[in-house]
Design a protein around this motif. Structure first.
Motif, PDB file in Angstrom:
ATOM      1  N   UNK A   3      -1.095  23.583 -37.669  1.00 36.12           N
ATOM      2  CA  UNK A   3      -1.736  23.395 -36.373  1.00 36.12           C
ATOM      3  C   UNK A   3      -1.201  22.131 -35.709  1.00 36.12           C
ATOM      4  N   UNK A   4      -1.024  22.174 -34.381  1.00 37.91           N
ATOM      5  CA  UNK A   4      -0.596  21.011 -33.611  1.00 37.91           C
ATOM      6  C   UNK A   4      -1.748  20.555 -32.735  1.00 37.91           C
ATOM      7  N   UNK A   5      -2.061  19.270 -32.762  1.00 37.75           N
ATOM      8  CA  UNK A   5      -3.177  18.695 -32.016  1.00 37.75           C
ATOM      9  C   UNK A   5      -2.637  17.500 -31.246  1.00 37.75           C
ATOM     10  N   UNK A   6      -2.782  17.509 -29.916  1.00 37.00           N
ATOM     11  CA  UNK A   6      -2.129  16.485 -29.096  1.00 37.00           C
ATOM     12  C   UNK A   6      -3.080  15.624 -28.273  1.00 37.00           C
ATOM     13  N   UNK A   7      -4.402  15.670 -28.568  1.00 40.27           N
ATOM     14  CA  UNK A   7      -5.333  14.803 -27.844  1.00 40.27           C
ATOM     15  C   UNK A   7      -5.198  13.358 -28.339  1.00 40.27           C
ATOM     16  N   UNK A   8      -5.898  12.439 -27.641  1.00 45.10           N
ATOM     17  CA  UNK A   8      -5.914  11.051 -28.090  1.00 45.10           C
ATOM     18  C   UNK A   8      -6.506  10.983 -29.490  1.00 45.10           C
ATOM     19  N   UNK A  55      -4.975  27.396 -43.411  1.00 46.68           N
ATOM     20  CA  UNK A  55      -4.336  26.328 -42.646  1.00 46.68           C
ATOM     21  C   UNK A  55      -3.766  25.299 -43.608  1.00 46.68           C
ATOM     22  N   UNK A  56      -2.449  25.152 -43.584  1.00 43.48           N
ATOM     23  CA  UNK A  56      -1.790  24.240 -44.509  1.00 43.48           C
ATOM     24  C   UNK A  56      -1.869  22.792 -44.098  1.00 43.48           C
ATOM     25  N   UNK A  57      -1.994  22.553 -42.795  1.00 45.12           N
ATOM     26  CA  UNK A  57      -2.043  21.189 -42.320  1.00 45.12           C
ATOM     27  C   UNK A  57      -2.086  21.133 -40.810  1.00 45.12           C
ATOM     28  N   UNK A  58      -1.964  19.923 -40.280  1.00 43.97           N
ATOM     29  CA  UNK A  58      -2.058  19.732 -38.838  1.00 43.97           C
ATOM     30  C   UNK A  58      -1.120  18.604 -38.433  1.00 43.97           C
ATOM     31  N   UNK A  59      -0.493  18.742 -37.262  1.00 44.80           N
ATOM     32  CA  UNK A  59       0.358  17.695 -36.704  1.00 44.80           C
ATOM     33  C   UNK A  59      -0.394  16.996 -35.588  1.00 44.80           C
ATOM     34  N   UNK A  60      -0.524  15.677 -35.704  1.00 45.99           N
ATOM     35  CA  UNK A  60      -1.226  14.866 -34.719  1.00 45.99           C
ATOM     36  C   UNK A  60      -0.229  14.120 -33.852  1.00 45.99           C
ATOM     37  N   UNK A  61      -0.376  14.234 -32.541  1.00 47.96           N
ATOM     38  CA  UNK A  61       0.447  13.473 -31.612  1.00 47.96           C
ATOM     39  C   UNK A  61      -0.370  12.305 -31.072  1.00 47.96           C
ATOM     40  N   UNK A  62       0.273  11.429 -30.336  1.00 46.62           N
ATOM     41  CA  UNK A  62      -0.387  10.303 -29.670  1.00 46.62           C
ATOM     42  C   UNK A  62      -1.078   9.357 -30.648  1.00 46.62           C
ATOM     43  N   UNK A  63      -0.514   9.186 -31.832  1.00 47.11           N
ATOM     44  CA  UNK A  63      -1.023   8.183 -32.756  1.00 47.11           C
ATOM     45  C   UNK A  63      -0.173   6.916 -32.604  1.00 47.11           C
ATOM     46  N   UNK A  64      -0.623   5.777 -33.129  1.00 45.89           N
ATOM     47  CA  UNK A  64       0.190   4.553 -33.051  1.00 45.89           C
ATOM     48  C   UNK A  64       1.535   4.691 -33.761  1.00 45.89           C
ATOM     49  N   UNK A  65       1.693   5.729 -34.592  1.00 47.03           N
ATOM     50  CA  UNK A  65       2.945   5.925 -35.333  1.00 47.03           C
ATOM     51  C   UNK A  65       3.697   7.152 -34.831  1.00 47.03           C
ATOM     52  N   UNK A  66       3.353   7.576 -33.634  1.00 49.38           N
ATOM     53  CA  UNK A  66       3.993   8.764 -33.088  1.00 49.38           C
ATOM     54  C   UNK A  66       3.359  10.027 -33.657  1.00 49.38           C
ATOM     55  N   UNK A  67       4.130  11.096 -33.711  1.00 47.19           N
ATOM     56  CA  UNK A  67       3.626  12.356 -34.259  1.00 47.19           C
ATOM     57  C   UNK A  67       3.666  12.297 -35.785  1.00 47.19           C
ATOM     58  N   UNK A  68       2.543  12.619 -36.408  1.00 48.12           N
ATOM     59  CA  UNK A  68       2.488  12.649 -37.865  1.00 48.12           C
ATOM     60  C   UNK A  68       1.892  13.979 -38.304  1.00 48.12           C
ATOM     61  N   UNK A  69       2.273  14.426 -39.496  1.00 47.04           N
ATOM     62  CA  UNK A  69       1.789  15.697 -40.035  1.00 47.04           C
ATOM     63  C   UNK A  69       0.967  15.437 -41.293  1.00 47.04           C
TER      64      UNK A  69
END
Length: 274
Positions: A3-8, A55-69
């Motif tokens: 899953x990709x999640x791009x909120x703050x 669901x194997x995991x999730x990718x988070x955007x907009x973190x202080x370290x960029x996109x992380x999974x």
């Protein structure tokens, strides 16, 4: 599925020693990049996806370290050694246990395509897991003996050697119907009481045959209760009663007389706890 999640993402930084949940919280997701643990905003979305075994995991955007999974199985940030993830969990959390069947992920205790149902359910496995998280548990189903190894989360058929992946995921109340949410709360309460499994509750049908109470939705015989819910109510007051519905009709289950009564037409059937 990923899953990709791009909120703050980040909400606030907290003391790294503050690993306690507050105000009745059941969970909290946090990230740590070396400056202490930081709460993840909107972590209800993470929890909802984490509760699904496919669901194997999730990718988070907009973190202080960029996109992380985040890998849900390992609870680690993939390909990053400088960022950690953790999920704080309440002891009141109810957990569901799943195995990878030929048809996909199946929950222990559910009826299989042949109409068979194992006596081993999520409450049983969670109780055994809490006794020894590095141990194992054996059970019989049909003519086979199976062993679940908690350390590597696998189920093995002792006779054939067939291995299947096992997952333990939290029950997510916000994604459930009111009946399913009540079931989750009951299972959580049973776990806190130290029960490995619920006794079977049955009613007498045609020809004096006994039938298990089973929660069903999407069928002509929808039923709003099952053995876990009934046992939870029974333990509150063994001389009391509860109501439930089958196909839209209301029933009264009287624990003192061990009977169920159709409140519309007055039909009475015997009930037993085995």
């Amino acid at each position: 599925m990923w899953v990709v999640f791009s909120e703050a993402i980040m909400a606030s930084q907290c003391d790294s020693s503050d690993d306690q949940l507050k105000n009745g919280e059941l969970f909290k997701w946090q990230l740590n990049g070396g400056q202490g643990w930081m709460d993840i905003a909107n972590d209800l979305i993470l929890e909802a996806h984490y509760s699904k075994p496919n669901t194997g995991g999730i990718t988070l955007h907009n973190t202080p370290w960029g996109a992380i999974s985040i890998d849900f199985q390992l609870l680690q940030v993939r390909h990053r050694l400088d960022v950690q993830v953790r999920r704080l969990s309440s002891p009141h959390t109810a957990w569901s246990w799943f195995f990878k069947s030929d048809e996909g992920w199946s929950q222990y205790g559910d009826t299989d395509p042949q109409g068979r149902c194992s006596k081993v359910n999520s409450a049983t496995l969670e109780s055994e897991y809490q006794k020894n998280q590095q141990g194992s548990y054996q059970f019989k189903f049909s003519s086979y003996t199976y062993q679940i190894t908690f350390r590597d989360m696998h189920q093995e058929n002792i006779r054939t050697g067939c291995r299947r992946q096992v997952k333990r995921r939290p029950c997510y109340l916000d994604t459930q119907s009111p009946v399913q949410a009540a079931l989750t709360r009951s299972m959580s309460a049973m776990s806190l009481l130290g029960l490995s499994s619920a006794p079977k509750w049955q009613f007498s049908g045609t020809g004096n045959k006994w039938h298990n109470f089973q929660h069903r939705v999407g069928t002509n015989l929808e039923c709003s209760t099952d053995s876990v819910l009934i046992e939870a109510e029974y333990r509150k007051n063994p001389q009391g009663s509860m109501t439930f519905t089958v196909s839209g009709q209301s029933y009264l289950l009287d624990f003192a007389t061990m009977t169920q009564t159709n409140t519309s037409i007055g039909t009475v059937r015997r009930v037993r706890r085995v």
